[in-house]
Write a protein that holds these residues in place. Structure first.
Motif, PDB file in Angstrom:
ATOM      1  N   CYS A   1       0.859  -1.185   0.000  1.00  0.00           N
ATOM      2  CA  CYS A   1       0.000   0.000   0.000  1.00  0.00           C
ATOM      3  C   CYS A   1       0.893   1.231   0.000  1.00  0.00           C
ATOM      4  O   CYS A   1       1.806   1.336   0.824  1.00  0.00           O
ATOM      5  CB  CYS A   1      -0.903  -0.011   1.238  1.00  0.00           C
ATOM      6  SG  CYS A   1      -1.981   1.414   1.358  1.00  0.00           S
ATOM      7  N   ILE A   2       0.632   2.146  -0.939  1.00  0.00           N
ATOM      8  CA  ILE A   2       1.420   3.375  -1.026  1.00  0.00           C
ATOM      9  C   ILE A   2       0.495   4.553  -0.782  1.00  0.00           C
ATOM     10  O   ILE A   2      -0.522   4.704  -1.446  1.00  0.00           O
ATOM     11  CB  ILE A   2       2.093   3.490  -2.411  1.00  0.00           C
ATOM     12  CG1 ILE A   2       3.047   2.307  -2.625  1.00  0.00           C
ATOM     13  CG2 ILE A   2       2.820   4.825  -2.537  1.00  0.00           C
ATOM     14  CD1 ILE A   2       3.639   2.224  -4.004  1.00  0.00           C
ATOM     15  N   LEU A   3       0.856   5.376   0.194  1.00  0.00           N
ATOM     16  CA  LEU A   3       0.121   6.610   0.466  1.00  0.00           C
ATOM     17  C   LEU A   3       0.911   7.755  -0.146  1.00  0.00           C
ATOM     18  O   LEU A   3       2.122   7.860   0.055  1.00  0.00           O
ATOM     19  CB  LEU A   3      -0.053   6.828   1.969  1.00  0.00           C
ATOM     20  CG  LEU A   3      -0.814   5.751   2.731  1.00  0.00           C
ATOM     21  CD1 LEU A   3      -0.906   6.113   4.207  1.00  0.00           C
ATOM     22  CD2 LEU A   3      -2.192   5.533   2.147  1.00  0.00           C
ATOM     23  N   ASP A   4       0.205   8.607  -0.893  1.00  0.00           N
ATOM     24  CA  ASP A   4       0.858   9.704  -1.581  1.00  0.00           C
ATOM     25  C   ASP A   4       0.069  10.986  -1.367  1.00  0.00           C
ATOM     26  O   ASP A   4      -1.123  10.941  -1.052  1.00  0.00           O
ATOM     27  CB  ASP A   4       0.941   9.376  -3.074  1.00  0.00           C
ATOM     28  CG  ASP A   4       1.900  10.269  -3.829  1.00  0.00           C
ATOM     29  OD1 ASP A   4       2.693  10.990  -3.198  1.00  0.00           O
ATOM     30  OD2 ASP A   4       1.858  10.252  -5.074  1.00  0.00           O
ATOM     31  N   GLY A   5       0.707  12.104  -1.526  1.00  0.00           N
ATOM     32  CA  GLY A   5       0.023  13.385  -1.419  1.00  0.00           C
ATOM     33  C   GLY A   5      -0.603  13.582  -0.052  1.00  0.00           C
ATOM     34  O   GLY A   5       0.009  13.306   0.980  1.00  0.00           O
ATOM     35  N   ARG A   6      -1.861  14.047  -0.040  1.00  0.00           N
ATOM     36  CA  ARG A   6      -2.567  14.320   1.219  1.00  0.00           C
ATOM     37  C   ARG A   6      -2.781  13.052   2.042  1.00  0.00           C
ATOM     38  O   ARG A   6      -2.908  13.122   3.260  1.00  0.00           O
ATOM     39  CB  ARG A   6      -3.918  14.978   0.934  1.00  0.00           C
ATOM     40  CG  ARG A   6      -3.772  16.377   0.424  1.00  0.00           C
ATOM     41  CD  ARG A   6      -5.065  17.088   0.209  1.00  0.00           C
ATOM     42  NE  ARG A   6      -6.253  16.257   0.374  1.00  0.00           N
ATOM     43  CZ  ARG A   6      -7.473  16.705   0.284  1.00  0.00           C
ATOM     44  NH1 ARG A   6      -7.706  17.958   0.031  1.00  0.00           N
ATOM     45  NH2 ARG A   6      -8.512  15.894   0.430  1.00  0.00           N
TER      46      ARG A   6
END
Length: 95
Positions: A33-38
């Motif tokens: 799982c990749i969280l990006d930005g906000r």
């Protein structure tokens, strides 16, 4: 980025302030799982995991085989999460 191994975990990520509605999905063995930005600063958590037998009976990915028997036994009743984070150079303290 997070890598999940073992039992599926219920992953929650907030879409607003803490206490507001969140999105939920299962992270299963081998998922990334990749969280990006906000999303990187959004509330996120894994409040519970699903044991091997429950996962299997609910068609969640649970048919994994690790050649290391102690590891395989452990992951049938637990979850390992490996998190990798990138920290911006302007967030590093120079002491």
């Amino acid at each position: 980025m997070t890598i999940s191994l073992g039992c599926p975990g219920l992953f929650q990520i907030g879409v607003g302030e803490r206490g507001e509605k969140s999105l939920e999905m299962f992270l299963e063995d081998g998922d990334i799982c990749i969280l990006d930005g906000r999303d990187r600063s959004a509330f996120h958590a894994v409040p519970r995991i699903v044991d091997y037998e429950t996962a299997k009976s609910n068609n969640l990915h649970s048919d994994y085989h690790y050649s290391n028997k102690p590891l395989h036994s452990y992951l049938k009743q637990a979850r390992i999460n490996i998190s990798l984070r990138q920290i911006s150079p302007n967030k590093v303290l120079n002491i």
